[in-house]
Design a protein around this motif. Structure first.
Motif, PDB file in Angstrom:
ATOM      1  N   SER A  52      38.169  39.213  29.574  1.00 45.38           N
ATOM      2  CA  SER A  52      36.891  38.323  29.982  1.00 45.38           C
ATOM      3  C   SER A  52      36.862  36.955  29.065  1.00 45.38           C
ATOM      4  O   SER A  52      37.342  36.722  28.136  1.00 45.38           O
ATOM      5  N   ASP A 107      31.249  35.210  32.192  1.00 41.30           N
ATOM      6  CA  ASP A 107      31.282  36.381  32.771  1.00 41.30           C
ATOM      7  C   ASP A 107      30.217  37.527  32.792  1.00 41.30           C
ATOM      8  O   ASP A 107      29.719  37.709  31.800  1.00 41.30           O
ATOM      9  N   THR A 163      37.707  41.636  37.821  1.00 45.31           N
ATOM     10  CA  THR A 163      36.726  40.708  38.220  1.00 45.31           C
ATOM     11  C   THR A 163      36.986  39.904  39.269  1.00 45.31           C
ATOM     12  O   THR A 163      38.078  39.762  39.815  1.00 45.31           O
ATOM     13  N   ASN A 175      33.747  35.119  38.025  1.00 47.33           N
ATOM     14  CA  ASN A 175      33.104  35.510  36.952  1.00 47.33           C
ATOM     15  C   ASN A 175      32.107  36.703  37.052  1.00 47.33           C
ATOM     16  O   ASN A 175      31.446  37.288  36.135  1.00 47.33           O
TER      17      ASN A 175
END
Length: 233
Positions: free
Chosen positions: A133, A137, A158, A161
């Motif tokens: 990440s 995010d 993911t 984001n």
């Protein structure tokens, strides 16, 4: 749309295999008798074949835990969702009945002892990635209405984001939740053994057959690994 696994992920293990299936025009529904029977049979066979204290030592589970540890995630505090599911079953519990697709995905996950996630593509608007990440995010917890920030450096799945699954394979988002109305679905499996008779390939074939036969949809499937890090679909 692109799905990509960052090179840093393979630094935790170069043997990780990501199985991706894209199911389109799926006709999901409330459960049929045979759907629940398959789930309950899978639970019963797990109870017959394994003890509660063996869960961490199951082949794929031990690999998931090893990767999580290398990625800086404590798998005892944040266990892979499939491990938590197995522990519930081996304690004598049953998985809740949700809808036909979710129930049958859970059955396949139990039968093949493998991590398997499904995400409704109507909630996914940007490229998908498995990566660590970054600042900015965010994540919408299951059942929540407000986003939470995700700390930098966490292994996640993911879309742009918007994190779909936190701590790699620990917990999925409210976004992408599979309902009886879900039609276009992204399936992601995680394995380590690429042999033709591995649980990884058996699970991929099982999901493909469900998409085509049980749910009357179309299916494309892919394998993403160290030598083939992305797909376009």
């Amino acid at each position: 749309m692109r799905y990509i696994v960052d090179t840093s992920v393979f630094e935790t293990s170069s043997n990780i295999k990501f199985g991706v299936l894209i199911g389109k025009d799926i006709k999901n529904s409330e459960r049929m008798v045979d759907d629940e029977a398959r789930l309950r049979n899978a639970e019963n066979k797990m109870r017959e074949n394994f003890q509660f204290d063996q869960v961490r030592d199951l082949k794929n589970i031990s690999f998931y835990r090893e990767v999580m540890t290398k990625a800086g995630i404590n798998p005892s505090k944040f266990p892979p969702s499939v491990e938590a599911m197995f522990r519930r079953i081996l304690k004598g519990g049953e998985l809740p009945i949700i809808n036909a697709l979710v129930d049958l995905c859970n059955a396949v996950s139990i039968e093949q002892v493998i991590s398997l996630g499904a995400h409704d593509l109507k909630d996914i608007h940007e490229d998908l990635a498995v990566r660590f990440s970054k600042d900015g995010d965010i994540f919408l917890p299951f059942g929540a209405t407000e986003y939470e920030n995700v700390d930098k450096g966490e292994l996640v799945f993911t879309s742009g984001n918007i994190v779909q699954t936190r701590k790699w394979i620990w917990r999925q988002s409210e976004l992408g939740k599979i309902t009886a109305d879900s039609k276009d679905i992204f399936f992601q499996l995680v394995g380590f053994d690429d042999s033709k008779d591995s649980s990884f390939h058996r699970a991929m074939s099982d999901i493909e057959n469900l998409i085509l036969d049980r749910f009357q949809g179309t299916c494309k499937k892919y394998v993403v690994d160290f030598n083939n890090r992305f797909i376009d679909f």
